[in-house]
Design an enzyme around this catalytic site. Structure first.
Site, PDB file in Angstrom:
ATOM      1  N   ARG B   5       7.975  -1.259   7.393  1.00 29.99           N
ATOM      2  CA  ARG B   5       7.255  -1.864   6.484  1.00 29.99           C
ATOM      3  C   ARG B   5       6.464  -0.654   5.120  1.00 29.99           C
ATOM      4  NH1 ARG B   5       4.470  -7.491   5.924  1.00 29.99           N
ATOM      5  NH2 ARG B   5       2.931  -6.000   7.619  1.00 29.99           N
ATOM      6  N   ASP B 328       8.209 -10.952   7.597  1.00 27.94           N
ATOM      7  CA  ASP B 328       9.019 -10.337   7.741  1.00 27.94           C
ATOM      8  C   ASP B 328       9.079  -9.144   8.784  1.00 27.94           C
ATOM      9  OD1 ASP B 328       6.102 -10.207   7.983  1.00 27.94           O
ATOM     10  OD2 ASP B 328       6.009  -8.387   7.890  1.00 27.94           O
ATOM     11  N   GLU B 329       9.260  -8.018   8.597  1.00 27.15           N
ATOM     12  CA  GLU B 329      10.133  -7.094   9.875  1.00 27.15           C
ATOM     13  C   GLU B 329      10.505  -7.955  11.300  1.00 27.15           C
ATOM     14  OE1 GLU B 329       7.010  -3.197   8.699  1.00 27.15           O
ATOM     15  OE2 GLU B 329       6.090  -4.759   9.665  1.00 27.15           O
ATOM     16  N   VAL B 330      11.783  -8.830  11.111  1.00 27.85           N
ATOM     17  CA  VAL B 330      12.251  -9.013  12.794  1.00 27.85           C
ATOM     18  C   VAL B 330      12.921  -8.094  13.691  1.00 27.85           C
ATOM     19  CG1 VAL B 330      13.289 -10.858  13.069  1.00 27.85           C
ATOM     20  CG2 VAL B 330      11.990 -11.087  11.534  1.00 27.85           C
TER      21      VAL B 330
END
Lengths: 698, 698
Positions: B5, B328-330
């Protein structure tokens, strides 16, 4: 508005300070211990060769599990070492699983300590080059030992280390308290918490929490919610917050003893319950300070079931075995004016108001006993026939303490520890609960449990409370922990300076808020000249601020220049010492340093004027600053005369004396802390003939 | 550990900063408004002749009663006026009984405001010599107006006053937020509270509270207590504390929107419930930062009843209509490695992990809807078919925001507002949620609700968080409140300096903690040379601190020199401006000032060396300090050449360029913020021929 407690105290303190000058100068020294910065000084310190290196391999371990008091202390120890050194420690010292049973630093204890007087707080600390072992009978002792270890953390060219040492330590007194008055000015949770951390760092163990006053009822009552709803302006602690603080304190080995001050100092209770007062209502929260007239009506049977329920609720909320009922400064006028109370006194054969209060206390004592609490109160509660497990807190003086001890009662000393009076640390430091000449026998001495610093909050807000408590309270903490022979004032101040800086890591604001307050006053970032002036200034001592032509109330701003000044200026103290050293030795180096300081003060006024011109809030300090400049000029001239070995003209000396006498007067609710020392220079050059007037300001 | 991210964001920010340089220099000016220090700039300001004097007769009144939001705001207004001016106000502004319906300052509103988006926050303020009237449709508008009034408080020779003025004001965007990440580093209650006060002072209205992360589960769950018991190291908010903060925020007109980040960023949940993870346990609290692999298992039916109960509990605890589910950001690796999840995807026809997450989100959406909450999530949650009352928070960029607006979805911008990256305020200030060239139509523009500054806390502790948030976030607050035409960067910085000082009165530590941290590093009170160095230094920008040879974890000390440095040095900015001014005009006064500054930097190293010698924690800054001294020397030589109109020797210029290129490199996790400007001086004296290498560091 009277200040009777304070007024009487003032006299006591002044005498004390006077008497103390002798012993202070002739104090013992302990060179080995003094080489370290330990405060309070431990019972026994055996410094050895060798150093335990502190690097990223530092680890801690012991038998405690996460959630235990000692585990938390060990984690805070690691965290504070990391913060101070900047070292990225490898150990996961917070790890909830697989916490270490051993480490380079090992702690061990036999049992969890109880939070009550006489509990064992001793510990021993053995530091070898490869291992630190901290042992104690209780986990509270472990906490005390970790604080010592943090004070031992040192550095050399190779990095950080702990010197090899053997320490055996235990407190002299079991009751080492700090009273925080949340009544007159509410102090939010974080202010209490950071001061608990400060107390723990100095091995203090009782927070005496003054929770009700004329100016505010500060605790949530679920049984009588109108008490806090109407009596606090919304400024009170919820029961959840109280529990949070009790737990926080317990984690640091600190008891929390609440005080609910009755039957006087109780105006805020009557906003909700005027029917319990001795005079008819309605009542409003008191904004002014002093001894107010409202008091509970001891002749009204309804007040006792009320107290029974209220103290029952509070007894369940506060786990401490003691509960403080205040009992001080009952003004008495409302009792005298109430015919029902007069009739009651006659009927019961109560000779005077003191007897009436004794009756009231006896009733309260039964209530507290029923709820499992022992009673504590101020001097006034003392009366024959009380059970001997009560504790008398003396604001009147050591004589009162001696008197109650002789009669078999436990006592704690607060007279001489009134830190709100802005006295120097030295004064408190030399104030011993059992002075060296005490005539108490061994058994009676044991009844003197210790003492408490008292942070009364008439003139203290969350912004300034830390600077009023610290670092001076560390001197009191040492008095109550260390042997009575530890009385070297110079060494105390040396260590106090170190302690003061280290207290900052706990979030205490005693140093950093000065800059903030000065920036606000200047409405700008450049505060150099204000800082210079602040170093030469101290707030007025004792109760003088209350007689400066304005009436302080609980709503008054405490954001003026005087509030930004520390109660005791270390710069002023250094100046005084240098003056004495110069006068006695006449060395050129001291003269040089004095000249530098005096010149900076003299020149400061011109630098300060533009700031004053821009800020109406600074206007009041113009005379203060000008007077400092003039005093500095007098000092410079005197210095030059002394150096040249010339005597000044009698006219100049006379004029200088007059100026200094003026300079010693209150200005802007503050005083110049350096005038006396300048007067010494003047006296030194003008010689004995001119002593008269200068003596006035000494 | 990846920083995806952040990495992507960095590129976006860099481009943005580059593009922004043009418009910044050519900004509009509004001389009348600029004469005041208002921030954010109101919609309309009509300054008039005359002054409303502020003295001890100041009073406030309005229709609110004690306990009401507006009453509290009025009381805080009076208290802050008193604190800033030192005036002993006569009015008992806290009085619970007989509160004033009118006063010299009168406030009036039609109804209590609701804490939800699109609520009316407008107000008007009319200041006449004898009266101030603050009117608003809602009490939230009254709050905003009191903050403006406090910013208007000025002084002249006669004392304090408020200038006569008519102000009509309303926000441009309805969602003006600050995200505080309590997950990576726990932030105690008081840190949240003082930042809420800072937000209120800048008219911000959403605290986005990031409460769960790989590094910690920070909220008490009574339904699943093992979540906070095992997932937080004891560092969590009790529900009582959460309610306390929500109430505190509501009193200041601020919504509190919680974020529970799922299905990724969730390691701490699995310490208690490994069975809900996609890979087998056991799990421990993550100490490292970045994108971790653990994620909830969307294929396991058991997770949905769990979330139903958990979000049900949280929906009741947090009154805000919105609840943020992160998203977010899996990382995906654990999903890929789990055969059951692969089988589930096949069975459901879910083409990829994005589709799998969409499935998961749809299930969550139903749960939130059942509990009366609207969903908010990061960019990744966006998918066709979602109801249009959800809100997309964009960390990827304005394009993503535009894309969702075109499809009818509401959005808020965070890209460009990542205050953890230590970018200058200017960069954030010029980052407009709806840039001037936007192709969105009127209806689509309305879907852009506003934005949020994001205080991610990898490198932020309670000691440093304020300095990372303030004062730069005030520039974002202005971007979100004021008209898009308010873009004068110079004027923004002028007002930012005033705001920064005033924020201190709210207890914010962004300025005062620097001194504290430097004293700790120096282990002593004299930090002058450290302060001089700190003024020339900024922390490394973006994510560079994570690639300096040590691995930061959530236990690492953030107490080094770099942590004491402000993200943006105002002294460095002033120096750059003076350099440009001198190069363009060649005036002697600028030269004089530059010489003074450069000489101080050059001489500082010698003064600093003794401090470094005494403190191992300072050792790392020796190269930084030496390099500053050398760069300053280069600058002084260049300055002298320019003044004399002489060109330096090519060899010297070449050497200087080399040195400056070296000086621009990271040292001690920080960078010299003045190298670029020194390079400009070098370029200016060496002329066009020598430009090449210096360009590299511009």
């Amino acid at each position: 508005m009277a200040h009777s407690r304070q007024r009487r105290l003032f006299l006591g303190m002044a005498m004390l300070a006077f008497l103390a000058i002798g012993p202070a100068r002739a104090a013992q020294s302990a060179p080995e211990r003094a080489a370290l910065d330990l405060m309070p000084v431990p019972e026994s310190v055996n410094l050895r060769d060798g150093r335990f290196r502190v690097d990223d391999s530092l680890s801690v371990g012991g038998q405690a599990a996460p959630g235990d008091r000692a585990f938390g202390a060990a984690a805070r120890f690691m965290s504070r070492v990391a913060a101070r050194t900047g070292i990225f420690l490898k150990q996961d010292f917070l790890a909830a699983r697989g916490s270490a049973a051993d480490g380079a630093v090992r702690y061990e204890f036999t049992r969890p300590g109880k939070l009550e007087p006489l509990e064992d707080e001793s510990y021993s600390l053995i530091v070898n080059p490869g291992k630190v072992v901290l042992s104690a009978p209780t986990d509270i002792g472990v906490l005390r030992g970790f604080e010592t270890l943090l004070q031992l953390l040192s550095s050399d060219q190779a990095g950080y280390y702990i010197p090899c040492v053997e320490i055996i330590d235990r407190p002299r007194f079991t009751w080492r308290g700090l009273l925080i008055d949340s009544g007159r000015h509410f102090q939010p949770v974080e202010a209490i918490k950071r001061n608990l951390d400060g107390m723990a760092a100095l091995k203090m163990n009782v927070l005496h929490w003054h929770l009700t006053e004329d100016q505010g009822f500060r605790v949530e009552s679920k049984v009588f919610p109108r008490l806090h709803e109407l009596g606090s302006d919304g400024l009170y602690y919820t029961q959840a917050q109280i529990r949070e603080i009790i737990e926080y304190a317990a984690d640091r080995g600190i008891r929390v003893m609440p005080e609910f001050d009755v039957p006087g100092h109780s105006t805020s209770w009557f906003v909700a319950y005027p029917e319990f007062a001795s005079a008819p209502g309605p009542y409003a929260i008191e904004r002014r300070f002093g001894v107010a007239e409202p008091a509970f009506n001891p002749a009204d049977e309804r007040v006792y079931p009320f107290f029974d329920k209220f103290f029952g609720e509070m007894a369940a909320l506060f786990p401490d075995p003691y509960l403080h009922i205040g009992g001080d400064e009952v003004e008495g006028r409302h009792w005298d004016a109430n015919p029902a109370i007069q009739a009651f006194k006659k009927k019961r054969g109560l000779a005077d108001n003191h007897a009436l209060q004794a009756y009231f206390n006896t009733r309260l004592l039964k209530i507290l006993t029923r709820h499992g609490k022992k009673m504590v109160g101020w001097d006034e509660i003392f009366q024959p026939g009380l059970p001997t497990d009560i504790v008398i807190q003396s604001w009147r003086g050591t004589e009162a303490l001696v008197e109650s001890a002789r009669k078999g009662y436990q006592g704690i000393l607060s007279n001489g520890y009134y830190i709100d009076l802005c006295q120097p640390a030295e004064t408190h430091y030399l104030n011993d609960p059992i002075p060296s000449g005490s005539t108490l026998d061994e058994a009676q001495r044991k009844l003197v449990l210790g003492g408490e610093a008292t942070m009364w909050s008439e003139l203290v807000t969350p912004e300034t409370i830390d600077s009023r408590i610290w670092p001076r309270t560390a001197a009191i903490a040492e008095r109550l922990w260390s042997r009575p022979s530890v009385r070297d004032v110079g060494d105390m101040y040396r260590r106090l300076a170190v302690v003061s800086l280290r207290l900052e890591e706990l979030g205490l604001t005693h140093l950093k808020n000065q800059g903030m307050m000065l920036r606000r006053l200047a409405a700008g970032p450049d505060i150099g000249p204000l800082e210079v002036l602040a170093q030469a200034v101290e707030p007025l001592k004792n109760y003088q601020r209350h007689s400066q032509g304005v009436t302080y109330t609980s709503l008054s701003p405490l954001t003026r220049f005087v509030d930004a000044c520390a109660p005791e200026s270390m710069a002023a103290r250094d100046f005084r010492i240098k003056v004495e050293s110069f006068i006695s030795s006449g060395d050129r180096e001291s003269a040089q340093e004095l000249r530098k300081t005096l010149t900076a003060w003299k020149n400061n006024h011109t630098l300060l004027l533009p700031l004053i011109a821009r800020s109406p809030a600074l206007k009041e300090i113009e005379p203060l600053s000008l007077t400092l400049a003039e005093a500095a000029e007098t000092g410079l001239t005197a210095l030059a005369h002394i150096e040249k070995g010339e005597k000044p003209s009698p006219d100049w000396a006379e004029g200088g004396r007059g100026k200094l006498n003026e300079a010693a007067k209150p200005m802007a609710h503050a005083e110049l802390a350096v005038v006396r020392a300048v007067g010494r220079l003047l006296e030194a050059c003008a010689g004995p003939a001119g002593r008269g007037p200068v003596r006035d300001i000494m």
